[in-house]
Design a protein around this motif. Structure first.
Motif, PDB file in Angstrom:
ATOM      1  N   GLN A 221      -8.929   4.371  -2.806  1.00  0.00           N
ATOM      2  CA  GLN A 221      -9.518   4.049  -1.519  1.00  0.00           C
ATOM      3  C   GLN A 221     -10.315   5.209  -0.935  1.00  0.00           C
ATOM      4  OE1 GLN A 221      -6.440   3.200   1.212  1.00  0.00           O
ATOM      5  NE2 GLN A 221      -7.732   2.077   2.593  1.00  0.00           N
ATOM      6  N   LYS A 222      -9.733   6.421  -1.071  1.00  0.00           N
ATOM      7  CA  LYS A 222     -10.342   7.585  -0.433  1.00  0.00           C
ATOM      8  C   LYS A 222     -11.742   7.865  -0.967  1.00  0.00           C
ATOM      9  CE  LYS A 222      -7.018  10.648  -0.715  1.00  0.00           C
ATOM     10  NZ  LYS A 222      -6.410  11.940  -0.884  1.00  0.00           N
TER      11      LYS A 222
ATOM     12  N   GLU B 206      -6.852  -3.583   0.559  1.00  0.00           N
ATOM     13  CA  GLU B 206      -5.679  -4.405   0.274  1.00  0.00           C
ATOM     14  C   GLU B 206      -5.973  -5.888   0.431  1.00  0.00           C
ATOM     15  OE1 GLU B 206      -3.157  -3.376  -1.190  1.00  0.00           O
ATOM     16  OE2 GLU B 206      -3.530  -1.235  -1.010  1.00  0.00           O
ATOM     17  N   ASN B 207      -6.888  -6.224   1.272  1.00  0.00           N
ATOM     18  CA  ASN B 207      -7.265  -7.633   1.374  1.00  0.00           C
ATOM     19  C   ASN B 207      -8.743  -7.759   1.734  1.00  0.00           C
ATOM     20  OD1 ASN B 207      -7.008 -10.359   1.330  1.00  0.00           O
ATOM     21  ND2 ASN B 207      -6.296 -10.519   3.445  1.00  0.00           N
TER      22      ASN B 207
ATOM     23  N   ARG C 228      -1.917 -15.712  -4.358  1.00  0.00           N
ATOM     24  CA  ARG C 228      -0.918 -14.668  -4.260  1.00  0.00           C
ATOM     25  C   ARG C 228      -1.322 -13.405  -5.009  1.00  0.00           C
ATOM     26  NH1 ARG C 228       4.789 -14.703  -4.566  1.00  0.00           N
ATOM     27  NH2 ARG C 228       5.040 -15.428  -6.680  1.00  0.00           N
ATOM     28  N   ASN C 229      -1.076 -12.283  -4.385  1.00  0.00           N
ATOM     29  CA  ASN C 229      -1.290 -11.002  -5.062  1.00  0.00           C
ATOM     30  C   ASN C 229      -2.684 -10.873  -5.648  1.00  0.00           C
ATOM     31  OD1 ASN C 229      -0.362  -8.522  -5.576  1.00  0.00           O
ATOM     32  ND2 ASN C 229       0.999  -9.071  -7.252  1.00  0.00           N
TER      33      ASN C 229
ATOM     34  N   GLN D 123      -3.916  -7.770  -7.548  1.00  0.00           N
ATOM     35  CA  GLN D 123      -3.250  -7.305  -8.762  1.00  0.00           C
ATOM     36  C   GLN D 123      -4.263  -7.035  -9.870  1.00  0.00           C
ATOM     37  OE1 GLN D 123      -0.825 -10.122 -10.762  1.00  0.00           O
ATOM     38  NE2 GLN D 123       0.711  -8.613 -11.356  1.00  0.00           N
TER      39      GLN D 123
ATOM     40  N   ARG E  17      -2.082  -3.778   4.650  1.00  0.00           N
ATOM     41  CA  ARG E  17      -1.987  -5.195   4.293  1.00  0.00           C
ATOM     42  C   ARG E  17      -1.016  -5.420   3.151  1.00  0.00           C
ATOM     43  NH1 ARG E  17      -5.418  -8.727   7.095  1.00  0.00           N
ATOM     44  NH2 ARG E  17      -4.496 -10.047   5.516  1.00  0.00           N
ATOM     45  N   GLU E  18      -0.812  -4.401   2.318  1.00  0.00           N
ATOM     46  CA  GLU E  18      -0.011  -4.631   1.125  1.00  0.00           C
ATOM     47  C   GLU E  18       1.431  -4.995   1.441  1.00  0.00           C
ATOM     48  OE1 GLU E  18      -1.651  -1.944   2.083  1.00  0.00           O
ATOM     49  OE2 GLU E  18      -0.908  -0.097   1.170  1.00  0.00           O
TER      50      GLU E  18
ATOM     51  N   ASN F 140      -1.737   9.639   2.771  1.00  0.00           N
ATOM     52  CA  ASN F 140      -3.034  10.305   2.809  1.00  0.00           C
ATOM     53  C   ASN F 140      -4.180   9.399   2.414  1.00  0.00           C
ATOM     54  OD1 ASN F 140      -2.274  12.866   3.723  1.00  0.00           O
ATOM     55  ND2 ASN F 140      -1.375  13.298   1.726  1.00  0.00           N
ATOM     56  N   THR F 141      -3.954   8.093   2.430  1.00  0.00           N
ATOM     57  CA  THR F 141      -5.028   7.206   1.993  1.00  0.00           C
ATOM     58  C   THR F 141      -6.100   7.075   3.050  1.00  0.00           C
ATOM     59  OG1 THR F 141      -3.907   5.307   2.939  1.00  0.00           O
ATOM     60  CG2 THR F 141      -3.467   5.797   0.626  1.00  0.00           C
ATOM     61  N   GLY F 142      -5.852   7.594   4.259  1.00  0.00           N
ATOM     62  CA  GLY F 142      -6.829   7.438   5.323  1.00  0.00           C
ATOM     63  C   GLY F 142      -6.504   6.231   6.170  1.00  0.00           C
TER      64      GLY F 142
ATOM     65  N   ASN G 266       3.523  -3.353  -3.214  1.00  0.00           N
ATOM     66  CA  ASN G 266       3.219  -4.505  -2.366  1.00  0.00           C
ATOM     67  C   ASN G 266       4.424  -5.420  -2.203  1.00  0.00           C
ATOM     68  OD1 ASN G 266       3.125  -5.549  -4.902  1.00  0.00           O
ATOM     69  ND2 ASN G 266       1.083  -6.432  -4.734  1.00  0.00           N
TER      70      ASN G 266
ATOM     71  N   LEU H 229       5.335  -9.499  -1.790  1.00  0.00           N
ATOM     72  CA  LEU H 229       4.782 -10.841  -1.983  1.00  0.00           C
ATOM     73  C   LEU H 229       5.762 -11.854  -1.446  1.00  0.00           C
ATOM     74  CD1 LEU H 229       3.655 -10.419  -5.669  1.00  0.00           C
ATOM     75  CD2 LEU H 229       2.229 -10.311  -3.641  1.00  0.00           C
TER      76      LEU H 229
END
Ligand code: FES
Lengths: 140, 296, 673
Positions: free
Chosen positions: B163-164, B172-173, B192-193, B196, C354-355, C407-409, C474, C476
């Motif tokens: 991400q950084k 994440e979504n 779902r997921n 992944q 979100r995870e 640290n992901t921001g 995550n 689910l």
């Protein structure tokens, strides 16, 4: 002194943020170039344009003004009022034919020791790239 | 016309030539011109090279960027693995002068120098970027809307993470690929997921195929659950894993899903009126006809 | 030059052990100092701040008839006060002292380049000498201190600070934005590691603040404006319209025997239903409400955003006439000497991660929601249920460091410091209340650093909780059963795990309250890198701030558990009471002064002053022209006026233009010998 040129850079910084930030960099032993000399004032609002012009007239290769972030000034908005003046400084420098990059205003808070070190490195780098101030050359 | 140096990669031209054809033809219709990046090598594959010798990875990727720097064009590409290598190396070298110097020492042997003057983009993000193309332009370019089909979206790990070092915000979504899919007239579905892994990346496919298929299988179950008619992605390697992987899953676990897998460019090609033959859809492992029947 | 007397400056260079001497050639610097114009004496010493070091200054002043002192050592932010005292002892005005910072801004940051560090130190000394030669005698102004204090925020920290101040005989105003005191602690069920009930230990204190004669409790209030300086702050408070009169207020309006007595008849008839934020939105409240049964003060509050003004409550209240639906915000001004900020924390919006599915899946809740669900006075009467179907969970997963150490921001880089412990406590509560429930804690490290904390950790381990070391990738949901699958890598076993849980509790990171920035700026307090308020010194002044007279207590300064918060609150109370008990403070004499002969009376400076300290008055020579004049008590010495004055007519004491010009000249002209 002809053999090696070391830039002469003056920093005028506020007591509450940038000076404290510089102290923090020291506490954390973050190393940075040693070409900058500082003068402490209580707030960047104190800084008269003439101080900066005088430094350049005396042959400074670069001048840095650093204060608190906007909204964080210990005296509410001194940095804001200073920033307005600093724009004028840039214009005057340009009109004089001096690279306006030799002058810079930055905002470093009391908790940004690392940022202080980057700012200094960057200022030194810029001035090194620009070379000696033409005024200093002329004065020789 | 926005012009880009087009980095082709290995899997697209070798396994799914339709992807390549689609990328060149579809992008032209939305104002993006892809110029061939002559002399390009493998990206090189981030898992295979990066995990064995980082320096080789840096140097080879940097060489590909140098070719684009000579053309004075930004790079665009259609594969997440290539994106990981070329985008990330470009990004790292721009921010690390020491490393840049070391890489340039190597490149000097072939008279090249990495300057850090160009950027790297995934073609899909250019499609989404309103300054370059934007969803509306995509929508306008559609001649045969793909109505009536439910299409699920797979982003792929290397596109979004870490991400950084990316610039997509929510990893994440995310929803931007869905927007691009909806623009073609079909309906994107959530499952779902979603984020992944496909199961292939990072050398997992090469190292432990059963485990890799396990992951793919779970993904397939989740997709079946929501009744997707097809899955679209933006990476030929993910495509390979989902497409050929389904055949392998049948061989190993004895279940078959028959879910057509299409690269977003192929989907866009269909919507812009390209024929399935032009897109070489017959080379896919899983038969796309049920999907085609539904939409065409 | 401006001085009549000839300047004679003494220079003292400190080794600071090897801190300075390790990177700077001290002897070389001393020799150099002797060559600087105006220097009458130069010396060095191992530790200038030590008693013998200071003694050197005192002696030298007498012996060499010095007029100014320069100490080249650490930062003036550390030892300027120390050396000023020494200067004074030597018989000089303490403001005839200037410091050259050759440690924090030199030896420590140029550790490997002795040559240029020494050159820089020489310049710093030269600059300091130039200023010292021009320093003038200044007399600090003493101002009386108001015998009252303000505490912002009535959580446990604010409550403790108020009680301490009030018991020390100081009039204390305790202001709180909620309608009741108690803060976060009142939402908790039990406290770790002693497991005593949070309400039981807090309520007595809440009652105490309510009836202490020295405490004026102001709930449902916010700070509107802060003016003034240490000893004499003028605070404007917005008293938000509560819609309900207390018995005192009713009497003041001439309603005898009226006012709210907390009977609750109004809430019974109120037709509007809203979620109760005290119960984290999991229970309803009416538009006229109290948060919970133990509120202090026991007064109902009208939520004017929700109220439809049907007037049913007014009828139900009857003769007490406690409800006034036309009430408006009021503004109250207070005069106080010192202030303590204790604004506490919020949970970070963990749905951003979100995870983990918070707000997507019903059965994922936060730690604070768990507290309300397990609390006997909470919405479920202490029966832990899962939100989706009201069933009792049989397996519960805890995700620690949810958003902390991230640290992901997208999270907080710091440790929130009490989540490990409350999650352990939650685990214990579940296993105690619902025997047989499986408890899984997904952790990065368990930080059980306090007194009896580690022992508590062992206890929970032995009670059977499962600890899985791994950050959760995550969560689910199974759409049918609404059960959750928690996936992580067990880093001790080096393999992925998937655990099915009925309920997942996120130990969400804490962050400053939304209003923190506003309050911080009102008081001129800085912010540290992580967003919390910045203390004056992390080790030696953890309660103070850079604004004199303003102190910090509790989580607003950084995450803390209850014992630490209370300890800091007591510390802050003690610090805040000192100036009040002394009765007066000295202000640094850095005032602006107008040099009448230069002032043209243009008035440009008037608007620049942030403190309204400047005004145009008639010139004393009777010419009828105007000049600027300074109200010294209002001036805080920023120098913004002086930096702008086109005529150079403003003299900023201790930072005068001749002094600064001399510093610039010293650096740039006639240097290198
Ligand atoms: S106090 Fe730092 S800029 Fe004003």
């Amino acid at each position: 002194m002809a053999d090696e040129w070391n830039p002469k850079i003056l920093a005028i910084i506020c007591n509450w943020c940038s000076y404290a930030g510089a102290d923090l960099a020291g506490g954390a032993r973050i190393q940075y170039p040693s070409d900058v000399r500082t003068i402490r004032v209580m707030c960047t609002g104190r800084i008269d344009m003439l101080f900066i012009m005088k430094a350049f007239a005396n042959g400074a290769d670069g001048v840095l003004v650093s204060g608190c972030h906007f909204g964080d000034c210990h005296y509410l908005a001194g940095n804001f009022k200073a920033a307005k003046r600093m724009f004028m400084v840039k214009n005057v420098l340009k009109n004089l034919g001096l690279e306006d990059k030799r002058f810079r205003m930055t905002f470093v808070s009391a908790s940004e020791g690392a940022k202080w070190a980057t700012v200094i490195s960057d200022v030194v780098k810029t001035v090194n790239e620009l070379g000696p101030s033409p005024i200093a050359e002329f004065k020789k | 016309m926005h012009e880009y140096a087009f980095f082709l990669g290995c899997i697209a031209p070798n396994r799914y030539p339709g992807c390549e054809a689609a990328a060149i033809k579809t992008s032209e219709k939305v104002g993006i011109k892809l110029l061939p990046l002559k002399g390009a090598s493998c990206c090189p594959a981030p898992g295979a090279f990066g995990s064995i010798d980082l320096n080789v990875w840096y140097a080879m990727a940097a060489r590909n960027v140098c070719l684009a720097e000579e053309m004075k064009k930004d790079i665009t590409l259609i594969c997440n693995g290539c994106y990981k290598s070329i985008y990330e190396v470009n990004h790292i070298l721009k921010h690390n002068d020491d490393l840049k110097d070391r890489v340039n020492e190597v490149l000097a042997e072939i008279d090249m120098e990495f300057k850090g003057s160009q950027d790297v983009w995934h073609l899909a993000e250019l499609y989404y970027d309103p300054k370059i193309c934007g969803v509306q332009k995509i929508r306008d370019s559609v001649t045969t809307p793909l109505t009536g089909a439910k299409v699920a979206v797979h982003y792929g790990c290397h596109l979004m993470k870490p991400q950084k070092e990316r610039h997509f915000g929510d990893t994440e979504n995310p929803m931007w690929l869905e927007e691009l899919v909806d623009a073609l007239g079909c309906e994107s579905v959530q499952y779902r997921n979603k984020m992944q892994c496909c199961g292939a990346g990072g050398g997992v496919r090469g190292y432990d195929i059963t485990h890799s298929l396990d992951i793919t299988n779970e993904k397939m179950i989740n997709l079946q659950e929501v009744g997707a008619d097809a899955l679209t992605e933006v990476c030929p390697f993910c495509q390979l894993q989902f497409d050929r992987g389904q055949i392998e899953i049948q061989e190993t676990f004895g279940v078959s899903y028959g879910l057509p897998i299409l690269h977003y460019n192929e989907l866009l090609g269909l919507a812009q009126g390209m024929s399935p033959q032009d897109l070489a859809l017959d080379l896919h492992g899983i038969d796309c006809t049920p999907f085609l029947k539904k939409v065409l | 030059m401006a001085e009549k007397e000839e300047a004679r400056v003494g220079v003292f260079i400190c080794h600071c052990g090897t801190n300075i001497a390790g990177s700077i050639d001290i002897m070389d610097a001393v020799e150099y100092a002797k060559t600087i114009p105006n220097v009458a004496y130069a010396d060095q010493y191992q530790y200038m701040c030590s008693t013998p070091g200071q003694g050197k200054i005192v002696e030298a002043i007498k012996e060499h008839n010095l007029t100014g002192i320069v100490v080249a050592a650490c930062s003036p932010r550390l030892h300027e006060p120390t050396f000023r005292v020494a200067t004074k002892e030597g018989g000089l005005n303490p403001f005839r002292f200037e410091m050259a910072n050759i440690r924090e801004q030199n030896s420590w940051v140029h550790m490997h380049d002795k040559e240029s560090a020494t050159a820089k130190a020489k310049d710093a000394i030269k600059i300091a000498v130039a200023k010292a030669a021009l320093l003038e005698d200044l007399i600090p102004k003493s101002v009386p201190v108001e015998h009252a204090a303000l505490v912002v925020g009535a959580g446990v920290g604010g409550i403790q600070a108020s009680l301490d101040l009030a018991s020390a005989g100081i009039k204390t105003y305790l202001i709180e934005k909620w309608p009741t005191v108690g803060g976060r602690m009142s939402q908790l069920d039990k406290t770790f590691p002693t497991l005593d009930c949070s309400q039981c230990i807090l309520t007595p204190k809440m009652v105490d603040v309510g009836r202490h004669p020295n405490i004026e409790l102001m709930t449902y209030c916010e700070i509107e404006k802060v003016e003034g300086y240490i000893g004499n702050f003028d605070i404007t408070i917005r008293k938000k319209a509560r819609g309900v009169l207390s018995p005192d207020e009713a009497t003041a309006r001439g309603i005898v025997g009226g006012g709210c007595n907390g009977c609750g008849d109004c809430a019974e008839v109120c037709p509007v239903i809203k979620p109760n934020p005290f119960e984290m939105g999991m229970a309803p409240r009416k538009a006229i409400y109290i948060y919970h049964a133990q509120v202090m003060p026991l007064l109902y509050t009208v939520d004017f955003d929700a109220c439809v003004k049907c007037g049913l409550c007014v009828d139900a209240c009857g003769d007490k006439k406690a409800i006034d639906l036309e009430m408006e915000d009021e503004f109250i001004t207070l005069k106080i000497g010192t202030a303590i900020i204790a604004t506490g924390y919020n949970l970070m919006p963990i749905e951003n991660k979100r995870e983990w599915g918070y707000k997507q899946f019903d059965n994922v809740i936060t730690g604070l929601e768990f507290e309300r669900l397990i609390c006997a006075s909470g919405p479920t009467g202490g029966h832990l249920i899962r939100p989706s179907d009201g069933e009792t969970p049989k397996s519960v997963g805890f995700i620690l460091c949810a958003g902390s150490r991230d640290n992901t921001g997208n999270g907080k880089p710091y440790c929130s410091r009490f989540c490990c412990m409350y999650s352990l406590k939650h685990a214990h509560q579940i296993m105690e209340k619902i025997p047989g429930t499986k408890v899984y804690l997904f952790y990065m490290d368990i930080r059980s650093f306090g007194k009896m904390y580690e022992e508590f950790y062992y206890r929970i381990q032995s009670e059977g909780a499962k600890f899985i070391r791994g950050r959760v990738a995550n969560v689910l949901e199974d759409p049918q059963t609404r059960n959750l699958y928690v996936r992580a890598e067990d880093t001790l076993l080096g393999r992925p795990v998937e655990v099915e849980c009925d309920l997942v509790v996120l130990a969400a990171a804490v962050q400053p309250v939304d209003e923190e920035d506003v309050i911080r700026k009102h008081f001129g307090v800085s912010k540290s890198q992580d967003g919390w308020m910045l203390e004056a010194h992390p080790k030696l002044n953890p309660c103070g701030t850079t604004t004199a007279g303003v102190f910090l207590a509790g989580v607003c300064q950084g995450p803390k558990d209850i014992p630490d918060t209370v300890a800091q609150a007591e510390g802050a109370a003690s610090a805040a009471s000192i100036p009040i008990h002394i009765g007066q403070v000295e202000l640094e004499p850095y005032f602006a002064q107008c040099m009448e002969e230069l002032c043209a009376g243009c008035g440009m400076c008037i608007d620049l002053c942030p403190y309204q300290a400047l005004a145009l008055v008639d010139r004393s020579d009777g010419s009828g022209r105007k000049v600027m004049s300074v109200t010294e008590a209002k001036c805080k010495g920023c120098g913004t006026c002086g930096g702008f004055c086109p005529g150079g007519a403003i003299k900023m004491q201790h930072f005068t233009s001749p002094q600064i010009h001399a510093q610039i000249d010293a650096f740039l002209c006639g240097g290198e010998q």
